[in-house]
Design an enzyme around this catalytic site. Structure first.
Site, mmCIF file in Angstrom:
data_model
loop_
_atom_site.group_PDB
_atom_site.id
_atom_site.type_symbol
_atom_site.label_atom_id
_atom_site.label_comp_id
_atom_site.label_asym_id
_atom_site.label_seq_id
_atom_site.Cartn_x
_atom_site.Cartn_y
_atom_site.Cartn_z
ATOM 1 N N ASN A 183 0.845 -1.195 0.000
ATOM 2 C CA ASN A 183 0.000 0.000 0.000
ATOM 3 C C ASN A 183 0.881 1.246 0.000
ATOM 4 O O ASN A 183 1.958 1.279 0.610
ATOM 5 C CB ASN A 183 -1.009 -0.004 1.154
ATOM 6 C CG ASN A 183 -0.427 -0.188 2.537
ATOM 7 O OD1 ASN A 183 0.628 -0.782 2.701
ATOM 8 N ND2 ASN A 183 -1.111 0.321 3.535
ATOM 9 N N GLU A 236 -3.017 -4.598 -3.230
ATOM 10 C CA GLU A 236 -3.549 -5.492 -4.265
ATOM 11 C C GLU A 236 -3.563 -4.818 -5.634
ATOM 12 O O GLU A 236 -3.192 -5.414 -6.642
ATOM 13 C CB GLU A 236 -4.989 -5.911 -3.919
ATOM 14 C CG GLU A 236 -5.128 -6.741 -2.659
ATOM 15 C CD GLU A 236 -5.407 -5.891 -1.429
ATOM 16 O OE1 GLU A 236 -4.780 -4.814 -1.265
ATOM 17 O OE2 GLU A 236 -6.247 -6.314 -0.621
ATOM 18 N N CYS A 277 -10.433 -4.661 0.163
ATOM 19 C CA CYS A 277 -11.520 -3.684 0.281
ATOM 20 C C CYS A 277 -12.430 -3.815 -0.945
ATOM 21 O O CYS A 277 -12.087 -4.475 -1.935
ATOM 22 C CB CYS A 277 -10.943 -2.271 0.385
ATOM 23 S SG CYS A 277 -10.332 -1.608 -1.180
HETATM 24 N N1 THU Z 1 -5.216 -1.653 2.493
HETATM 25 C C1 THU Z 1 -4.638 -2.440 1.541
HETATM 26 O O1 THU Z 1 -3.592 -2.103 0.979
HETATM 27 N N2 THU Z 1 -5.239 -3.621 1.251
HETATM 28 C C2 THU Z 1 -6.300 -4.136 1.913
HETATM 29 O O2 THU Z 1 -6.728 -5.249 1.611
HETATM 30 C C3 THU Z 1 -6.924 -3.378 2.996
HETATM 31 C C4 THU Z 1 -6.470 -1.982 3.135
HETATM 32 C C5 THU Z 1 -4.534 -0.404 2.877
HETATM 33 C C6 THU Z 1 -5.181 0.878 2.470
HETATM 34 C C7 THU Z 1 -4.605 1.827 3.495
HETATM 35 O O3 THU Z 1 -3.305 2.234 3.078
HETATM 36 C C8 THU Z 1 -4.447 0.977 4.743
HETATM 37 O O4 THU Z 1 -4.428 -0.366 4.289
HETATM 38 C C9 THU Z 1 -5.521 1.171 5.787
HETATM 39 O O5 THU Z 1 -6.770 1.072 5.237
#
Ligand code: THU
Length: 128
Positions: free
Chosen positions: A40, A53, A84
């Site tokens: 992320n 993802e 998400c």
């Molecule tokens: N996030 C992801 O990268 N993947 C997920 O499956 C859930 C959420 C990230 C987005 C944000 O940077 C942090 O996790 C908190 O929501």
């Protein structure tokens, strides 16, 4: 499976998550056996941030790969981290319902879901 999970853990090391502190790594397996990874990447303007993802899958798509078998996701919480809603929809653009979404706590401890299970009644190109 073990290799894909280990690559997702390695990708999590690169997470840029200074705001949420919730670090995520992902590793996607393409139909021809290639692995792409992502983490992320957050932003001071919060909605601009992107999930691990979509980073992993976009890297593959930008390399010309549009067929996928599975993705491993490694979060930071106590529970299994599942994608998400926006990421589920993103996956549905390229993957059918049998696409495997694996949420791992360790190389030995993981849960396997299908896209159909996490995103039923999908809206995709067939819906247009
Ligand atoms: N996030 C992801 O990268 N993947 C997920 O499956 C859930 C959420 C990230 C987005 C944000 O940077 C942090 O996790 C908190 O929501």
């Amino acid at each position: 499976m073990k290799e894909l999970i280990e690559k997702a853990f390695a990708a999590r090391e690169k997470a840029y998550a200074p705001y949420s502190k919730f670090r995520v790594g992902a590793a996607v397996l393409t139909a021809d056996g290639k692995i792409d990874t992502g983490c992320n990447v957050e932003n001071a303007s919060y909605p601009v941030g992107i999930c691990a993802e979509r980073v992993a899958m976009s890297k593959a798509v930008s390399d010309g790969e549009m067929k996928f078998k599975a993705i491993v996701i490694v979060g930071s919480g106590a529970d299994y981290c599942t994608p998400c809603g926006m990421c589920r929809q993103f996956m549905a653009e390229f993957c059918k319902g049998d696409f495997k979404i694996i949420s791992a706590k360790s190389p030995e401890d993981y849960k396997i879901f299908s896209l159909a299970e996490l995103l039923p009644h999908t809206f995709d190109s067939d819906s247009l």
